[in-house]
Design an enzyme around this catalytic site. Structure first.
Site, PDB file in Angstrom:
ATOM      1  N   TRP A 160       0.802  -1.315   0.008  1.00 33.49           N
ATOM      2  CA  TRP A 160      -0.121   0.018  -0.082  1.00 33.49           C
ATOM      3  C   TRP A 160       0.903   1.291  -0.005  1.00 33.49           C
ATOM      4  CZ3 TRP A 160      -4.364  -1.504  -1.637  1.00 33.49           C
ATOM      5  CH2 TRP A 160      -4.813  -2.773  -1.090  1.00 33.49           C
ATOM      6  N   GLU A 256       0.952  11.355  12.427  1.00 33.78           N
ATOM      7  CA  GLU A 256      -0.006  12.041  13.043  1.00 33.78           C
ATOM      8  C   GLU A 256      -0.183  13.256  12.406  1.00 33.78           C
ATOM      9  OE1 GLU A 256       1.197  14.595  17.086  1.00 33.78           O
ATOM     10  OE2 GLU A 256       1.027  12.519  17.558  1.00 33.78           O
ATOM     11  N   ILE A 353     -29.541  12.345  -3.378  1.00 33.33           N
ATOM     12  CA  ILE A 353     -30.121  13.650  -3.918  1.00 33.33           C
ATOM     13  C   ILE A 353     -30.195  13.479  -5.410  1.00 33.33           C
ATOM     14  CG2 ILE A 353     -29.990  16.121  -4.337  1.00 33.33           C
ATOM     15  CD1 ILE A 353     -28.918  16.463  -1.374  1.00 33.33           C
ATOM     16  N   GLU A 379      -4.344   6.036   6.930  1.00 37.20           N
ATOM     17  CA  GLU A 379      -3.804   6.503   8.260  1.00 37.20           C
ATOM     18  C   GLU A 379      -4.480   6.057   9.422  1.00 37.20           C
ATOM     19  OE1 GLU A 379      -1.771   7.553   6.163  1.00 37.20           O
ATOM     20  OE2 GLU A 379      -1.738   9.587   5.999  1.00 37.20           O
ATOM     21  N   ALA A 382     -11.194   3.752  11.483  1.00 40.92           N
ATOM     22  CA  ALA A 382     -12.063   4.496  12.593  1.00 40.92           C
ATOM     23  C   ALA A 382     -11.879   3.843  13.948  1.00 40.92           C
ATOM     24  CB  ALA A 382     -13.598   4.488  12.124  1.00 40.92           C
TER      25      ALA A 382
END
Length: 401
Positions: A160, A256, A353, A379, A382
């Site tokens: 990756w 970070e 929509i 990164e 969740a």
């Protein structure tokens, strides 16, 4: 009405930079993004334009030929670029993380050697932590470096890499047991190596192979690859910072600020989705009036706009905290978590929509619908963000009983 996601307290210089980037996005990225994305074509002309604007050196200090700007300025530029096409912001992000790691942790020789050419965009950066079998568990890295005289020999497979093919400098995290006895905590026996290579695919230097691009659902255009090291020899002076065993901390520092960047990308994609949704709602008519006049659609637009504003505010807060020199892993984790989740929701609402037209490749929202999921995992997922947030909250609110 003012545009969504405005940022208070910016200097004249910051406002000028953002205005320039916004104009570039509107004129050079948005008109061609969907076509290039559908062809999975690297946006060379766009990248050349960003190079001319000096964006590859935005946060690199002026003494090395960069603009010396703050993380906040950088994040706001990324937000604008992602609004145009998220893949372009990915090309910038990985370069920026490597430059940041060099600036913060590199030896003086390493800074002098790499940063001026990175600021000019002549060297493009990529960084590599992940491997095929480890996911979010960085401590499970198996790629290894063994000392051999004045060199290290690296072996292993990484996964990756954004910019894996187009980059010419890769910061690679591997195990290095030298000086770290058996039983040392895994994160204390990792080292970051600065690996120079030729851009392209195949064997890009002896012992280093970059296979072809990984075919992805979205996030196309930018090259995502593996990296295979088989007897790759790296001089000892290309250990980041000159000392082994610090790689984990160096990478986490880079990640970070990378999380602030991913939050900015989520904000940019969500802004574009809102723009597409609110425009279409005023053009599409049902039952004798624009669908924007139906209460159900107005509720949706209200929720979307509120999420855009909330995510932007948290992203700005996290960037400003880092710029102040304070620890910001809590704020960065919160911003990344909220912005990526809200981005997914705003994009889906804009997709709804559009109705059946949202499913057509002729409409831009189709591309955004495939791009948003990458932000949920890039990164750190969740779940990883919530672990970071939870642990930091327990540090701050430790019960004194």
């Amino acid at each position: 009405m003012a545009r969504l996601a405005q940022t208070a307290g910016l200097t004249d210089v910051q406002q000028e930079i953002l205005s320039t980037v916004r104009d570039f996005v509107d004129k050079e990225i948005i008109p061609v993004a969907t076509e290039l994305e559908h062809r999975d074509e690297y946006p060379q002309a766009i990248v050349d334009g960003l190079k001319e604007l000096g964006l590859f050196g935005l946060m690199i200090p002026e003494e090395y030929g960069g603009l010396g700007e703050s993380l906040l300025t950088y994040a706001l530029c990324v937000e604008e670029i992602a609004r145009g096409w998220m893949s372009v912001s990915g090309i910038i992000n990985t370069h920026f993380i490597v430059a940041y790691m060099l600036k913060q942790h590199g030896t003086q020789e390493q800074k002098d050697h790499f940063l001026p050419r990175m600021a000019a965009g002549d060297i493009r950066g990529a960084f590599s932590m992940s491997e095929p079998g480890l996911g979010s568990d960085v401590s499970a890295i198996t790629s290894k470096a063994v000392r051999d005289g004045e060199e290290y020999v690296l072996n292993g497979q990484k996964m990756w890499l954004t910019n894996g093919g187009t980059s010419s400098l890769v910061a690679v995290l591997v195990r290095s047991d030298e000086g770290h006895p058996e039983g040392t905590a895994p994160h204390k026996s990792m080292t970051t190596f600065l690996v120079e290579k030729e851009p392209g695919f195949g064997e890009v230097r002896p012992g280093l192979t970059i296979p072809g691009k990984i075919d992805k659902m979205g996030y196309k255009g930018v090259d995502t690859t593996e990296l295979i090291m088989d007897g790759l020899r790296i001089p000892a002076d290309r250990v980041l910072g000159g000392v082994t065993g610090r790689g984990f901390y160096q990478m986490m520092d880079g990640v970070e600020v990378g999380r602030v960047n991913v939050a900015a990308r989520g904000c940019g994609v969500a802004q574009r989705a809102f723009e597409l949704g609110v425009q279409y709602a005023q053009q599409r008519h049902t039952f004798g009036r624009a669908i924007a006049q139906h209460q159900a659609i107005q509720f949706k637009l209200a929720e979307m706009a509120t999420k855009v504003e909330a995510a932007h505010a948290m992203m700005v807060n996290a960037a400003r905290k880092k710029d102040s020199g304070e620890r910001n892993d809590l704020e960065a984790g919160m911003a990344k978590y909220l912005a990526s989740e809200y981005c997914k929701e705003v994009v889906e609402d804009a997709f709804r929509i559009h109705g059946g037209y949202g499913f057509s490749k002729e409409y831009e929202i189709e591309r955004l619908y495939r791009e948003a999921p990458m932000l949920l995992i890039g990164e750190g997922t969740a779940e990883i963000q919530k672990m970071i947030i939870g642990r930091r909250l327990l540090e701050e609110y430790r019960f004194q009983g």
